[in-house]
Design an enzyme around this catalytic site. Structure first.
Site, PDB file in Angstrom:
ATOM      1  CB  SER A  17      -0.925   0.014   1.140  1.00  0.00           C
ATOM      2  OG  SER A  17      -1.676  -1.211   1.075  1.00  0.00           O
ATOM      3  CB  THR A  44       0.897  -6.993   4.475  1.00  0.00           C
ATOM      4  OG1 THR A  44       2.146  -7.493   4.294  1.00  0.00           O
ATOM      5  CG2 THR A  44       0.114  -7.929   5.629  1.00  0.00           C
ATOM      6  CB  CYS A  45      -3.200  -3.953   2.986  1.00  0.00           C
ATOM      7  SG  CYS A  45      -4.635  -3.501   3.185  1.00  0.00           S
ATOM      8  CB  CYS A  50      -6.684  -5.187   5.510  1.00  0.00           C
ATOM      9  SG  CYS A  50      -5.091  -4.313   6.153  1.00  0.00           S
ATOM     10  CE  LYS A  53      -9.456  -8.107   8.951  1.00  0.00           C
ATOM     11  NZ  LYS A  53      -8.277  -7.293   9.492  1.00  0.00           N
ATOM     12  N   GLY A 178      -2.357 -12.436  21.704  1.00  0.00           N
ATOM     13  CA  GLY A 178      -3.715 -11.782  22.326  1.00  0.00           C
ATOM     14  C   GLY A 178      -4.097 -10.553  21.535  1.00  0.00           C
ATOM     15  CE1 TYR A 180      -5.862  -3.424  15.499  1.00  0.00           C
ATOM     16  CE2 TYR A 180      -3.875  -3.752  16.795  1.00  0.00           C
ATOM     17  CZ  TYR A 180      -4.850  -2.884  16.321  1.00  0.00           C
ATOM     18  OH  TYR A 180      -4.934  -1.302  16.557  1.00  0.00           O
ATOM     19  CB  ALA A 182      -4.731 -13.570  18.715  1.00  0.00           C
ATOM     20  CG  LEU A 183      -9.242 -11.095  20.173  1.00  0.00           C
ATOM     21  CD1 LEU A 183      -7.855 -11.372  20.811  1.00  0.00           C
ATOM     22  CD2 LEU A 183      -9.548  -9.622  21.050  1.00  0.00           C
ATOM     23  CD  GLU A 184      -8.755  -8.475  12.775  1.00  0.00           C
ATOM     24  OE1 GLU A 184      -8.018  -8.720  11.873  1.00  0.00           O
ATOM     25  OE2 GLU A 184      -9.082  -6.992  12.728  1.00  0.00           O
ATOM     26  CB  THR A 311      -3.314  -0.314   5.363  1.00  0.00           C
ATOM     27  OG1 THR A 311      -2.915  -1.716   5.466  1.00  0.00           O
ATOM     28  CG2 THR A 311      -3.247  -0.001   3.831  1.00  0.00           C
ATOM     29  CG  HIS A 436     -35.421   6.513  17.885  1.00  0.00           C
ATOM     30  ND1 HIS A 436     -34.638   5.756  18.989  1.00  0.00           N
ATOM     31  CD2 HIS A 436     -36.504   6.013  17.887  1.00  0.00           C
ATOM     32  CE1 HIS A 436     -35.427   4.843  19.514  1.00  0.00           C
ATOM     33  NE2 HIS A 436     -36.455   5.305  18.868  1.00  0.00           N
ATOM     34  CD  GLU A 441     -31.308   6.203  19.372  1.00  0.00           C
ATOM     35  OE1 GLU A 441     -32.020   7.314  19.628  1.00  0.00           O
ATOM     36  OE2 GLU A 441     -31.938   5.184  18.962  1.00  0.00           O
TER      37      GLU A 441
HETATM   38  P1  NDP Z   1      -0.141  -7.667  17.876  1.00  0.00           P
HETATM   39  O1  NDP Z   1       1.159  -6.925  18.189  1.00  0.00           O
HETATM   40  O2  NDP Z   1      -1.414  -7.214  18.082  1.00  0.00           O
HETATM   41  O3  NDP Z   1       0.011  -8.912  19.016  1.00  0.00           O
HETATM   42  C1  NDP Z   1       0.782  -9.574  19.004  1.00  0.00           C
HETATM   43  C2  NDP Z   1       0.566 -10.736  20.344  1.00  0.00           C
HETATM   44  O4  NDP Z   1       1.661 -11.723  20.324  1.00  0.00           O
HETATM   45  C3  NDP Z   1       0.576 -10.091  21.520  1.00  0.00           C
HETATM   46  O5  NDP Z   1      -0.562 -10.657  22.430  1.00  0.00           O
HETATM   47  C4  NDP Z   1       1.910 -10.433  22.136  1.00  0.00           C
HETATM   48  O6  NDP Z   1       1.711 -10.574  23.480  1.00  0.00           O
HETATM   49  C5  NDP Z   1       2.037 -11.954  21.749  1.00  0.00           C
HETATM   50  N1  NDP Z   1       3.371 -12.393  21.585  1.00  0.00           N
HETATM   51  C6  NDP Z   1       4.408 -11.768  21.282  1.00  0.00           C
HETATM   52  N2  NDP Z   1       5.586 -12.293  21.212  1.00  0.00           N
HETATM   53  C7  NDP Z   1       5.208 -13.625  21.918  1.00  0.00           C
HETATM   54  C8  NDP Z   1       5.848 -14.614  22.095  1.00  0.00           C
HETATM   55  N3  NDP Z   1       7.298 -14.687  21.973  1.00  0.00           N
HETATM   56  N4  NDP Z   1       5.297 -15.493  22.802  1.00  0.00           N
HETATM   57  C9  NDP Z   1       3.975 -15.582  22.817  1.00  0.00           C
HETATM   58  N5  NDP Z   1       3.281 -14.219  22.615  1.00  0.00           N
HETATM   59  C10 NDP Z   1       3.901 -13.494  22.065  1.00  0.00           C
HETATM   60  O7  NDP Z   1       0.239  -8.463  16.421  1.00  0.00           O
HETATM   61  P2  NDP Z   1      -0.660  -9.209  15.491  1.00  0.00           P
HETATM   62  O8  NDP Z   1       0.276 -10.478  15.080  1.00  0.00           O
HETATM   63  O9  NDP Z   1      -1.989  -9.717  16.075  1.00  0.00           O
HETATM   64  O10 NDP Z   1      -0.676  -8.267  14.425  1.00  0.00           O
HETATM   65  C11 NDP Z   1       0.449  -7.364  13.759  1.00  0.00           C
HETATM   66  C12 NDP Z   1      -0.023  -6.185  13.558  1.00  0.00           C
HETATM   67  O11 NDP Z   1      -0.636  -5.981  12.341  1.00  0.00           O
HETATM   68  C13 NDP Z   1      -0.694  -5.572  14.510  1.00  0.00           C
HETATM   69  O12 NDP Z   1       0.422  -4.808  15.465  1.00  0.00           O
HETATM   70  C14 NDP Z   1      -1.683  -4.346  13.751  1.00  0.00           C
HETATM   71  O13 NDP Z   1      -1.107  -3.348  13.843  1.00  0.00           O
HETATM   72  C15 NDP Z   1      -1.554  -4.981  12.442  1.00  0.00           C
HETATM   73  N6  NDP Z   1      -2.923  -5.389  12.106  1.00  0.00           N
HETATM   74  C16 NDP Z   1      -4.121  -4.692  12.327  1.00  0.00           C
HETATM   75  C17 NDP Z   1      -5.379  -4.957  11.886  1.00  0.00           C
HETATM   76  C18 NDP Z   1      -6.314  -4.140  12.257  1.00  0.00           C
HETATM   77  O14 NDP Z   1      -6.244  -2.850  12.028  1.00  0.00           O
HETATM   78  N7  NDP Z   1      -7.804  -4.589  11.948  1.00  0.00           N
HETATM   79  C19 NDP Z   1      -5.565  -6.397  11.802  1.00  0.00           C
HETATM   80  C20 NDP Z   1      -4.346  -7.204  12.044  1.00  0.00           C
HETATM   81  C21 NDP Z   1      -3.248  -6.794  12.057  1.00  0.00           C
HETATM   82  P3  NDP Z   1       2.121  -9.438  24.520  1.00  0.00           P
HETATM   83  O15 NDP Z   1       1.043  -8.468  24.455  1.00  0.00           O
HETATM   84  O16 NDP Z   1       2.425 -10.170  26.037  1.00  0.00           O
HETATM   85  O17 NDP Z   1       3.405  -8.775  23.900  1.00  0.00           O
END
Ligand code: NDP
Length: 454
Positions: A17, A44-45, A50, A53, A178, A180, A182-184, A311, A436, A441
């Site tokens: 991008s 990537t995006c 993005c 996904k 835990g 972005y 992971a949750l998505e 992005t 409404h 709202e």
């Molecule tokens: P994030 O930084 O959001 O999360 C990484 C996770 O991995 C954290 O929970 C971190 O834990 C954990 N972690 C890191 N190192 C280790 C390790 N050695 N062992 C176990 N756990 C570990 O990264 P993502 O991979 O989810 O996404 C990458 C980036 O892409 C994001 O930062 C975001 O900016 C972008 N993105 C944006 C989206 C959106 O805008 N909707 C969607 C997807 C990605 P801890 O918290 O303890 O460090």
């Protein structure tokens, strides 16, 4: 504009991008531009982030909408899901987008090189086929790649990039992390009907978000049948027939078809030798406000350099870079109040300061919260709730932060970003007629205030 001492005015490495936008704007301004990309155009995006996904996320929400549909009188004889159809259609659209990016660059005369490129010296680029080009300015826009922590059996793990290419939808997935991704992906996988567990080393998901959001999203995800294990780490992955066995640090183990690592991303810095350009401790390229690296005619934008791996941030940087360098503008780099969303189920939309950040900065703040069951779900048994939190400066009543969990929160956060930038106050919200019946709202009608002081 062409300086005849060089083959190009600008050579961009990486057609994601940021790189594509910078190349196009520079070419439109009259510069002679080349761009090298070893993978598909789009980055990537578009190719593995993005956009695909969001397709998967849309797909995963039909299981919920089908239940709601029944409460509105619709009857389906049978619903089935085909992963192969979803992936095929997703691939078709991604290919289309990639070709549009390519076509747009060709239209403005950019030379597109489908090869990897390395910086040989400050003005020379060497391609994978050994051909060399010179350029007055070089832009590194190579993005980032998934990070895998070191552990025994890590080679069995996959990243979100790989998940998009799976030939079948696994029945049981374990996600590590835990944040972005992971949750998505957990929401996508469980929405599509497979079992999913999250294993996270920390004690709260999305640890950098407002703490109420972190807490509430965990409750919501758990009530959507997601298995979340906090304060937990995998120490070894081994093969166990057709599955993988995950040994955890608490001595327990579990089995999974796929182990997806969503453990952050690291910059792609393979296009130069280590000593040539300075990087920080995380390996990101250090740049100044004009995106110059330690070598002034070599610039870097996007995930390879900045802290906001988003992005729209890369695109904004590309625009400022191209306008300042090739249109002699003097745009300042100021990025704040970046709206962000986590496309999990339910969705999160947020912009501005968290409660903790607002307290640190403003010392005394007003907080308004609202939690309600959206009308859409009230005819069904689904228990989804929407949560909205507003944070205001107590003195000026300026809106500082907006945090929402619930349908459309990403769309709403986008609009609130302009409100925060325009420094609107609670008074402005109160004086806006609510529309409404909508969820947004609520933002105009919030009354329950808590004042907090540092
Ligand atoms: P994030 O930084 O959001 O999360 C990484 C996770 O991995 C954290 O929970 C971190 O834990 C954990 N972690 C890191 N190192 C280790 C390790 N050695 N062992 C176990 N756990 C570990 O990264 P993502 O991979 O989810 O996404 C990458 C980036 O892409 C994001 O930062 C975001 O900016 C972008 N993105 C944006 C989206 C959106 O805008 N909707 C969607 C997807 C990605 P801890 O918290 O303890 O460090």
């Amino acid at each position: 504009m062409l300086d005849n001492n060089y083959d190009f005015d600008l050579f961009v490495i990486g057609a994601g991008s940021g790189g594509v936008r910078a190349a196009r704007l520079a070419a439109q301004a009259g510069a002679k531009v080349a761009i090298a990309e070893k993978n598909r155009i789009g980055g990537t995006c578009v190719i593995r982030g993005c956009v695909p996904k969001k397709f998967l996320s849309y797909s995963s929400k039909f299981s919920k909408h089908n239940i709601v549909a029944k409460s509105f009188g619709w009857e389906y004889k049978e619903t089935t899901f085909s992963w192969q159809t979803l992936i095929r259609n997703k691939d078709k659209q991604i290919q289309k987008l990639s070709l549009i990016y390519q076509g747009n660059m060709e239209k403005v005369g950019i030379k597109i090189i489908n090869l990897g490129a390395k910086i040989k010296d400050k003005n020379t680029i060497r391609l994978d086929n050994s051909k060399e080009y010179t350029a007055k300015k070089i832009l590194i826009a190579t993005g980032a790649k998934p990070y895998f922590p070191e552990m025994k059996g890590i080679e069995y793990g996959i990243s979100s990039d790989d998940f998009f290419e799976l030939k079948y939808l696994p029945k049981k997935v374990t996600i590590v992390g835990g944040g972005y991704i992971a949750l998505e992906f957990a929401s996508i996988i469980s929405g599509l009907g497979s079992d999913c567990q999250i294993i996270y080393r920390g004690n709260k998901l999305l640890k950098d978000f407002d703490s109420d959001i972190s807490q509430l999203i965990q409750t919501e995800l758990q009530s959507n049948k997601l298995d979340i294990k906090l304060n937990s780490q995998i120490i070894e992955i081994s093969k166990d027939n057709d599955q993988f066995k995950l040994s955890l640090d608490d001595g327990t183990s579990s089995n999974s078809d796929i182990v997806l690592f969503a453990t952050g991303r690291v910059p792609n810095i393979g296009c130069f030798e280590n000593q040539l350009i300075k990087t920080d401790a995380a390996g990101r390229i250090k740049v100044n406000k004009s995106f110059q690296t330690s070598i002034p005619n070599i610039y870097a934008i996007g995930d390879v350099s900045n802290n906001h791996q988003l992005t729209p941030v890369a695109i904004r940087e590309a625009m400022i870079f191209a306008r300042n360098e090739f249109e002699r503008e003097n745009q300042k780099y100021k990025i704040e109040n970046i709206p962000t969303a986590v496309f999990c189920n339910p969705e999160i939309g947020t912009v501005g300061l968290s409660e903790k950040e607002a307290l640190m900065k403003y010392k005394k703040i007003d907080i308004y919260t609202s939690s309600f069951r959206p009308l859409y779900y009230t005819l069904s048994d689904l228990t989804y709730r929407t949560y909205i939190k507003l944070i205001l400066d107590n003195k000026s009543q300026k809106l500082l932060g907006f945090h929402m969990i619930g349908d459309d929160s990403a769309e709403i956060a986008q609009m609130i970003a302009t409100m925060i930038n325009k420094k609107i106050t609670k008074y402005d919200l109160d004086n806006t007629i609510p529309l409404h019946p909508t969820s947004s709202e609520e933002i105009m009608t919030m009354r329950n205030k808590i004042t907090k002081e540092l």
